[in-house]
Structures are given as structure tokens and as C-alpha cells.
Scaffold this active site. Structure first.
Site, PDB file in Angstrom:
ATOM      1  N   GLY A 112      38.874  40.114 -23.015  1.00 32.48           N
ATOM      2  CA  GLY A 112      39.386  39.005 -23.818  1.00 32.48           C
ATOM      3  C   GLY A 112      40.085  39.460 -25.096  1.00 32.48           C
ATOM      4  CD  GLU A 115      41.877  38.219 -20.492  1.00 35.69           C
ATOM      5  OE1 GLU A 115      40.723  38.164 -20.965  1.00 35.69           O
ATOM      6  OE2 GLU A 115      42.181  37.748 -19.378  1.00 35.69           O
ATOM      7  CD  GLU A 135      38.461  41.371 -18.161  1.00 34.98           C
ATOM      8  OE1 GLU A 135      39.060  42.430 -17.859  1.00 34.98           O
ATOM      9  OE2 GLU A 135      38.759  40.686 -19.148  1.00 34.98           O
TER      10      GLU A 135
HETATM   11  N1  COA Z   1      30.159  41.297 -25.433  1.00 36.68           N
HETATM   12  C1  COA Z   1      28.998  41.281 -26.102  1.00 36.68           C
HETATM   13  N2  COA Z   1      28.578  42.301 -26.875  1.00 36.68           N
HETATM   14  C2  COA Z   1      29.385  43.365 -26.970  1.00 36.68           C
HETATM   15  C3  COA Z   1      30.612  43.459 -26.301  1.00 36.68           C
HETATM   16  C4  COA Z   1      31.001  42.358 -25.499  1.00 36.68           C
HETATM   17  N3  COA Z   1      32.155  42.329 -24.835  1.00 36.68           N
HETATM   18  N4  COA Z   1      31.182  44.654 -26.566  1.00 36.68           N
HETATM   19  C5  COA Z   1      30.340  45.285 -27.406  1.00 36.68           C
HETATM   20  N5  COA Z   1      29.259  44.521 -27.646  1.00 36.68           N
HETATM   21  C6  COA Z   1      28.080  44.843 -28.482  1.00 36.68           C
HETATM   22  C7  COA Z   1      27.140  45.807 -27.802  1.00 36.68           C
HETATM   23  O1  COA Z   1      26.289  45.121 -26.906  1.00 36.68           O
HETATM   24  C8  COA Z   1      26.416  46.388 -29.001  1.00 36.68           C
HETATM   25  O2  COA Z   1      25.472  45.447 -29.447  1.00 36.68           O
HETATM   26  P1  COA Z   1      23.972  45.934 -29.867  1.00 36.68           P
HETATM   27  O3  COA Z   1      24.195  46.903 -30.987  1.00 36.68           O
HETATM   28  O4  COA Z   1      23.293  44.677 -30.290  1.00 36.68           O
HETATM   29  O5  COA Z   1      23.404  46.590 -28.650  1.00 36.68           O
HETATM   30  C9  COA Z   1      27.522  46.454 -30.055  1.00 36.68           C
HETATM   31  O6  COA Z   1      28.517  45.526 -29.649  1.00 36.68           O
HETATM   32  C10 COA Z   1      28.154  47.821 -30.184  1.00 36.68           C
HETATM   33  O7  COA Z   1      28.622  48.211 -28.900  1.00 36.68           O
HETATM   34  P2  COA Z   1      28.224  49.598 -28.199  1.00 36.68           P
HETATM   35  O8  COA Z   1      28.399  49.421 -26.727  1.00 36.68           O
HETATM   36  O9  COA Z   1      26.926  50.074 -28.701  1.00 36.68           O
HETATM   37  O10 COA Z   1      29.376  50.534 -28.784  1.00 36.68           O
HETATM   38  P3  COA Z   1      29.958  51.874 -28.121  1.00 36.68           P
HETATM   39  O11 COA Z   1      30.799  52.516 -29.156  1.00 36.68           O
HETATM   40  O12 COA Z   1      28.884  52.666 -27.478  1.00 36.68           O
HETATM   41  O13 COA Z   1      30.915  51.350 -26.924  1.00 36.68           O
HETATM   42  C11 COA Z   1      32.593  49.912 -25.941  1.00 36.68           C
HETATM   43  C12 COA Z   1      32.074  50.601 -27.221  1.00 36.68           C
HETATM   44  C13 COA Z   1      33.741  48.992 -26.368  1.00 36.68           C
HETATM   45  C14 COA Z   1      33.114  50.967 -24.970  1.00 36.68           C
HETATM   46  C15 COA Z   1      31.444  49.112 -25.293  1.00 36.68           C
HETATM   47  O14 COA Z   1      30.853  48.283 -26.293  1.00 36.68           O
HETATM   48  C16 COA Z   1      31.879  48.217 -24.163  1.00 36.68           C
HETATM   49  O15 COA Z   1      32.127  48.701 -23.069  1.00 36.68           O
HETATM   50  N6  COA Z   1      31.945  46.880 -24.396  1.00 36.68           N
HETATM   51  C17 COA Z   1      32.232  45.923 -23.384  1.00 36.68           C
HETATM   52  C18 COA Z   1      33.705  45.906 -23.030  1.00 36.68           C
HETATM   53  C19 COA Z   1      33.991  44.913 -21.925  1.00 36.68           C
HETATM   54  O16 COA Z   1      33.562  45.069 -20.795  1.00 36.68           O
HETATM   55  N7  COA Z   1      34.723  43.863 -22.276  1.00 36.68           N
HETATM   56  C20 COA Z   1      35.147  42.860 -21.339  1.00 36.68           C
HETATM   57  C21 COA Z   1      34.227  41.721 -21.323  1.00 36.68           C
HETATM   58  S1  COA Z   1      34.698  40.547 -20.095  1.00 36.68           S
END
Ligand code: COA
Length: 260
Positions: A112, A115, A135
Site C-alpha cells: 500500500g 500504491e 502482497e
Molecule cells: N503492517 C503492520 N505492521 C508493520 C508493517 C505492515 N505492513 N510493516 C512493518 N510493520 C511493523 C512491524 O510489525 C514491526 O512492529 P513491532 O515492532 O511492533 O513488531 C515494526 O513495524 C518494524 O518492522 P520490522 O519488521 O521489525 O522492521 P525490519 O527493518 O526488520 O523490516 C520490512 C522492515 C519493511 C522489510 C518489514 O517490516 C516488512 O516486511 N513489512 C511488511 C511489508 C509488506 O508485506 N507490506 C505489504 C502489506 S500488504
């Protein structure tokens, strides 16, 4: 404007919206989407605002996607509604806003988040930015317009690759693919956005809103963009901005557009 999850700053005709949930990497939850809609709506109605910049707070993320914790247990109906409501209230809304919107992508722009950036009229990025539509790695597809806007910007083959691999691309790759217009160091990102906004703000806001409609109509099913261009071109001749723009040119001075 007072919000819980976003900050809105307004200065000299330029508004900056900062998505402000850095601990969640600025993930878009329901409330943030509603607040963004309200902020864009209010700023668009304010004729003193000529350009809107949107960015994320912190140094790590623009937006790391829709908030996964909110939809993990959704049903088929709820999933469909989530996409439909989001597209209507934010993503299509931003794309069709008459005020120009620049996305300043300052870190992760995933799902998103990408997007949202793609709904903006154009994008610039910091060199640490990483972009992707992950996704399918979650068992779902992009639902906020990603399957439509990514091919428009990078071409079908590259979009298919990005969506199917769920991988991330670097800021430089995004620039080479046409997804972002410029890549700069993080501290130069907002100054560059402001510089571009300043250039836009010198022009006729009335003509710019017509141009946005005409360009967007190129991508709408069943709508002839050339017809929109002809209509909007004609409409310009009835505006005070056109009178001022042409008069200023002939008088060899800078225009002072009355705008909306
Ligand atoms: N939705 C909800 N929470 C999210 C999020 C999302 N899309 N992306 C990150 N967060 C949260 C994590 O759960 C974490 O929360 P916490 O500290 O309470 O556990 C916090 O943000 C930090 O993220 P973290 O994953 O620990 O950071 P990182 O540096 O290790 O990794 C990313 C960064 C961006 C690679 C990883 O957060 C990620 O893959 N996020 C999801 C991306 C995704 O799939 N987006 C599409 C959604 S449809």
C-alpha cells in the site's frame, strides 16, 4: 489540522503531509487512511495551497504497506470492501485531486505504500528507498490499485516480475524503470520536493488541474483522453489565468495568476 497519525504543515502555498507512525514503519491502518482522505480533501479545497508533498516520518520508511494486523482475519467480503473503500477514499482520490501531489519516498515503499506513491502525480526518492509489491508473499494481491498503476509506470513485463517475485527494487532501479523521477541523498529529498513544488506553484493552478484530468483520462477505460484534452484546452480560454498568462507574456512580465 489536528490528526493522530499524520502531520500537516502549510507554508507559502505548499502543504507537506507526513505519515507519522514510525514505530510501525508508517503502515496504513484504517484511521490513517481516513485522516489522509480528510487532509487531502481540506487542502484541495484551500485555493492558497498550490502543491502537496507527501512523505513518511523517520529515516527508514515512506510506508511499509497496509497494516497487516488489521486484515489478517478478514473474510472474502471484508477483503473486497477493504480494497474498494481504500481505492475510493484515498488512492483514486489522490490520483484525481486537482492539486498536484508529489510523493517524496524516503525509505521503504511497499504494498500500500508503493500504491500510495503511485497514486501521486509523480514521485522522487532518497537513495535508501526500496520499493515493491510483496502482497503475493502474504497470499494476497495488491488491492489499492497496484496491479493497474505499476504496469502504467514501469511497463507490463517489469510489473509482472515485481508482483510475482514480491521482491524489492532499489531507488536507482526504480528511477531506471520510470517509477521515480529523481534519486537524491535522504537529506536532499524534501528540499528537492520543495524546489519542484516551487516551479509548479509559479504556473497556473487552473491549467494544471485541467492537465491532471487530461493525463489521467488516458488511463481510464471507455474515456477518450484526447476528447478530454480538447474540452479542457477550450475551457482554459475562459479562465482569468489564461488572460493573465497571455497578457503577461505580451507585456514581457511575470504572470500573477489569480488561480481558483
Ligand atoms: N503492517 C503492520 N505492521 C508493520 C508493517 C505492515 N505492513 N510493516 C512493518 N510493520 C511493523 C512491524 O510489525 C514491526 O512492529 P513491532 O515492532 O511492533 O513488531 C515494526 O513495524 C518494524 O518492522 P520490522 O519488521 O521489525 O522492521 P525490519 O527493518 O526488520 O523490516 C520490512 C522492515 C519493511 C522489510 C518489514 O517490516 C516488512 O516486511 N513489512 C511488511 C511489508 C509488506 O508485506 N507490506 C505489504 C502489506 S500488504
Amino acid at each position: 489540522m489536528d490528526f493522530e497519525n499524520i502531520l500537516v504543515d502549510q507554508q507559502d502555498g505548499l502543504a507537506t503531509i507526513t505519515i507519522n507512525r514510525p514505530k510501525k514503519l508508517n503502515a496504513l491502518n484504517r484511521n490513517t487512511i481516513a485522516e489522509l482522505h480528510n487532509a487531502f480533501n481540506q487542502l484541495n479545497q484551500d485555493s492558497s495551497i498550490k502543491v502537496i508533498i507527501i512523505t513518511g516520518s523517520g529515516e527508514k520508511a515512506f510506508v511499509a504497506g497496509a497494516d497487516i494486523s488489521e486484515f489478517a482475519d478478514f473474510s472474502v467480503e471484508e477483503g473486497g470492501k477493504l480494497a474498494a473503500n481504500g481505492q475510493e477514499t484515498l488512492f483514486d482520490y489522490v490520483e484525481n485531486l486537482s492539486t498536484p501531489v508529489i510523493a517524496a519516498v524516503n525509505g521503504f515503499a511497499l504494498g500500500g505504500g508503493l500504491e500510495l506513491a503511485m497514486s501521486c502525480h509523480f514521485r522522487i526518492a532518497s537513495d535508501n528507498a526500496r520499493m515493491g509489491l510483496p502482497e503475493v508473499s502474504l497470499g494476497v494481491i495488491p488491492g489499492y490499485g497496484g496491479t493497474q498503476r505499476l504496469p502504467q509506470l514501469v511497463g507490463k513485463g517489469k510489473a509482472m516480475e515485481m508482483i510475482m517475485t514480491a521482491g524489492m527494487i532499489s531507488a536507482d532501479e526504480a528511477k531506471n524503470s520510470g517509477l521515480v523521477n529523481y534519486v537524491v541523498a535522504q537529506e536532499e529529498l524534501i528540499p528537492l520536493a520543495q524546489k519542484l513544488a516551487g516551479k509548479i506553484a509559479r504556473n497556473s493552478s487552473v491549467a494544471i488541474s485541467s492537465a491532471i484530468k487530461a493525463v489521467n483520462d488516458n488511463f481510464k477505460d471507455g474515456v477518450n483522453g484526447y476528447s478530454t484534452e480538447i474540452r479542457e484546452f477550450g475551457n482554459c480560454f475562459g479562465t482569468e489565468d489564461f488572460k493573465e498568462g497571455t497578457t503577461a507574456f505580451l507585456e514581457k512580465r511575470k504572470p500573477k495568476f489569480p488561480g481558483f
